[in-house]
Design a protein around this motif. Structure first.
Motif, short mmCIF file in Angstrom:
data_model
loop_
_atom_site.label_atom_id
_atom_site.label_comp_id
_atom_site.label_asym_id
_atom_site.label_seq_id
_atom_site.Cartn_x
_atom_site.Cartn_y
_atom_site.Cartn_z
N PRO A 173 -1.76 3.94 -3.53
CA PRO A 173 -0.33 4.24 -3.64
C PRO A 173 0.27 4.76 -2.32
O PRO A 173 1.46 4.61 -2.08
CB PRO A 173 -0.28 5.32 -4.72
CG PRO A 173 -1.49 5.06 -5.56
CD PRO A 173 -2.54 4.60 -4.59
N THR A 174 -0.56 5.33 -1.44
CA THR A 174 -0.07 5.92 -0.20
C THR A 174 -0.21 5.00 1.01
O THR A 174 0.70 4.89 1.83
CB THR A 174 -0.81 7.25 0.09
OG1 THR A 174 -0.68 8.10 -1.05
CG2 THR A 174 -0.23 7.94 1.29
N ILE A 175 -1.35 4.33 1.15
CA ILE A 175 -1.60 3.46 2.31
C ILE A 175 -1.85 2.04 1.82
O ILE A 175 -2.71 1.81 0.96
CB ILE A 175 -2.81 3.96 3.13
CG1 ILE A 175 -2.51 5.35 3.68
CG2 ILE A 175 -3.11 3.00 4.26
CD1 ILE A 175 -3.66 5.99 4.41
N ARG A 176 -1.11 1.10 2.40
CA ARG A 176 -1.23 -0.29 1.98
C ARG A 176 -1.22 -1.24 3.16
O ARG A 176 -0.52 -1.00 4.14
CB ARG A 176 -0.09 -0.67 1.03
CG ARG A 176 -0.19 0.00 -0.30
CD ARG A 176 0.73 -0.59 -1.30
NE ARG A 176 0.46 -0.05 -2.62
CZ ARG A 176 1.12 -0.39 -3.71
NH1 ARG A 176 2.09 -1.29 -3.63
NH2 ARG A 176 0.83 0.15 -4.86
N ALA A 177 -1.98 -2.31 3.04
CA ALA A 177 -1.89 -3.43 3.98
C ALA A 177 -0.84 -4.38 3.42
O ALA A 177 -0.68 -4.48 2.21
CB ALA A 177 -3.24 -4.13 4.09
N PHE A 178 -0.15 -5.06 4.32
CA PHE A 178 0.89 -5.98 3.85
C PHE A 178 0.87 -7.27 4.64
O PHE A 178 0.39 -7.34 5.77
CB PHE A 178 2.28 -5.33 3.91
CG PHE A 178 2.78 -5.06 5.31
CD1 PHE A 178 3.47 -6.02 6.03
CD2 PHE A 178 2.55 -3.83 5.91
CE1 PHE A 178 3.92 -5.78 7.31
CE2 PHE A 178 3.01 -3.57 7.20
CZ PHE A 178 3.69 -4.55 7.90
N ALA A 179 1.41 -8.31 4.02
CA ALA A 179 1.62 -9.61 4.66
C ALA A 179 2.97 -10.13 4.21
O ALA A 179 3.23 -10.22 3.00
CB ALA A 179 0.51 -10.58 4.29
N GLU A 180 3.83 -10.44 5.19
CA GLU A 180 5.18 -10.92 4.89
C GLU A 180 5.32 -12.34 5.45
O GLU A 180 4.96 -12.60 6.60
CB GLU A 180 6.23 -10.00 5.53
CG GLU A 180 6.14 -8.58 5.01
CD GLU A 180 7.07 -7.61 5.73
OE1 GLU A 180 7.28 -6.51 5.18
OE2 GLU A 180 7.56 -7.94 6.84
N PHE A 181 5.85 -13.24 4.66
CA PHE A 181 5.98 -14.65 5.05
C PHE A 181 7.44 -15.05 5.03
O PHE A 181 8.13 -14.84 4.04
CB PHE A 181 5.17 -15.54 4.10
CG PHE A 181 3.72 -15.16 4.03
CD1 PHE A 181 2.82 -15.64 4.97
CD2 PHE A 181 3.25 -14.29 3.05
CE1 PHE A 181 1.49 -15.28 4.92
CE2 PHE A 181 1.91 -13.92 2.99
CZ PHE A 181 1.02 -14.41 3.92
N GLY A 182 7.92 -15.62 6.15
CA GLY A 182 9.31 -16.02 6.22
C GLY A 182 9.66 -16.62 7.55
O GLY A 182 8.88 -17.37 8.14
N LYS A 194 1.13 0.07 6.10
CA LYS A 194 2.25 0.97 5.85
C LYS A 194 1.77 2.25 5.19
O LYS A 194 0.80 2.27 4.45
CB LYS A 194 3.34 0.29 5.02
CG LYS A 194 2.92 -0.15 3.65
CD LYS A 194 4.08 -0.73 2.86
CE LYS A 194 4.59 -2.01 3.42
NZ LYS A 194 5.65 -2.64 2.60
N TYR A 195 2.48 3.32 5.50
CA TYR A 195 2.24 4.64 4.89
C TYR A 195 3.42 4.96 4.02
O TYR A 195 4.57 4.94 4.47
CB TYR A 195 2.05 5.69 5.98
CG TYR A 195 1.96 7.10 5.44
CD1 TYR A 195 0.86 7.51 4.71
CD2 TYR A 195 2.99 8.02 5.65
CE1 TYR A 195 0.76 8.79 4.20
CE2 TYR A 195 2.90 9.30 5.15
CZ TYR A 195 1.79 9.69 4.42
OH TYR A 195 1.70 10.95 3.93
N ARG A 196 3.16 5.26 2.74
CA ARG A 196 4.22 5.53 1.79
C ARG A 196 4.17 6.97 1.33
O ARG A 196 3.10 7.51 1.05
CB ARG A 196 4.10 4.57 0.61
CG ARG A 196 3.99 3.15 1.06
CD ARG A 196 4.02 2.07 0.02
NE ARG A 196 3.65 2.44 -1.31
CZ ARG A 196 4.08 1.82 -2.40
NH1 ARG A 196 4.93 0.81 -2.29
NH2 ARG A 196 3.68 2.17 -3.59
N PHE A 197 5.31 7.61 1.25
CA PHE A 197 5.34 9.03 0.84
C PHE A 197 6.61 9.33 0.06
O PHE A 197 7.50 8.52 -0.02
CB PHE A 197 5.21 9.94 2.06
CG PHE A 197 6.25 9.71 3.12
CD1 PHE A 197 7.36 10.53 3.21
CD2 PHE A 197 6.12 8.67 4.05
CE1 PHE A 197 8.31 10.33 4.21
CE2 PHE A 197 7.07 8.48 5.05
CZ PHE A 197 8.16 9.30 5.11
#
Length: 197
Positions: A173-182, A194-197
């Motif tokens: 829930p706090t640290i995630r890897a991401f991939a964005e396509f566009g 990304k770090y989420r808080f």
């Protein structure tokens, strides 16, 4: 009717599972993108220059750093967020005239753009969203002419955008890897953490 009932049941299950996990309101992300609009413009410029000079002056050995971006997003509601992206992209190349190197060229792209994010779902370990941005890019070009030992530079601006309809994230829930396509200033594919808080 059976398909509609199954769809409604699946949607209710997803919403129920989603409601059990509290979405973080803030996120900071570091990303790396490839095949950016800046890179596409540089390749087009190389080809157009070759055609315009009938192959007399060519650009070769084009290298790209890729787009490095820093992002921030705030989610006032579960399904929608707003934020901003700062992005840097760079390319270099050698300039040849009649097969003899006569100079080099370097182009830097600095981009700032506000963004909007729409969450499709955001579970405890996985999420999917779409992201759209519109802003401004400062393009700085510098060319070195070996024949005259001179340096020419030029700075201009252009509209920047990013359209990423399919974005995935996995992790805690706090640290995630991401991939964005566009498509846009961050590239056809932008990956990072990304770090989420």
């Amino acid at each position: 009717m059976k398909k509609l009932s199954l769809f409604i049941l699946a949607f209710a299950f997803v919403q129920s599972a989603n409601a059990q996990f509290e979405t973080k309101r803030h996120e900071v992300a570091l990303g790396y993108g490839v095949v950016t609009i800046g890179q596409m413009l540089d390749v087009f410029s190389d080809v157009a220059g070759d055609v315009f000079t009938l192959g007399n002056v060519t650009t070769e050995n084009r290298e790209f750093t890729g787009a490095v971006s820093l992002q921030y997003a705030f989610q006032p509601v579960r399904w929608f967020g707003v934020g901003a992206v700062a992005c840097f992209d760079r390319s270099t190349a050698d300039v040849y005239q009649k097969e003899v190197q006569v100079g080099t060229t370097e182009t830097n792209y600095f981009t700032i753009m506000p963004t909007a994010k729409f969450n499709w779902f955001d579970f405890k370990i996985v999420g999917m969203y779409s992201k759209f941005g519109l802003g401004y890019t400062i393009r700085s070009t510098e060319g070195v002419d070996f024949r005259e030992n001179t340096t020419n530079s030029n700075t201009d601006g252009m509209v920047a955008f990013q359209i990423s309809p399919v974005c995935l994230q996995v992790g805690t829930p706090t640290i995630r890897a991401f991939a964005e396509f566009g498509l846009g200033s961050q590239g056809v594919m932008n990956v990072g953490v990304k770090y989420r808080f």
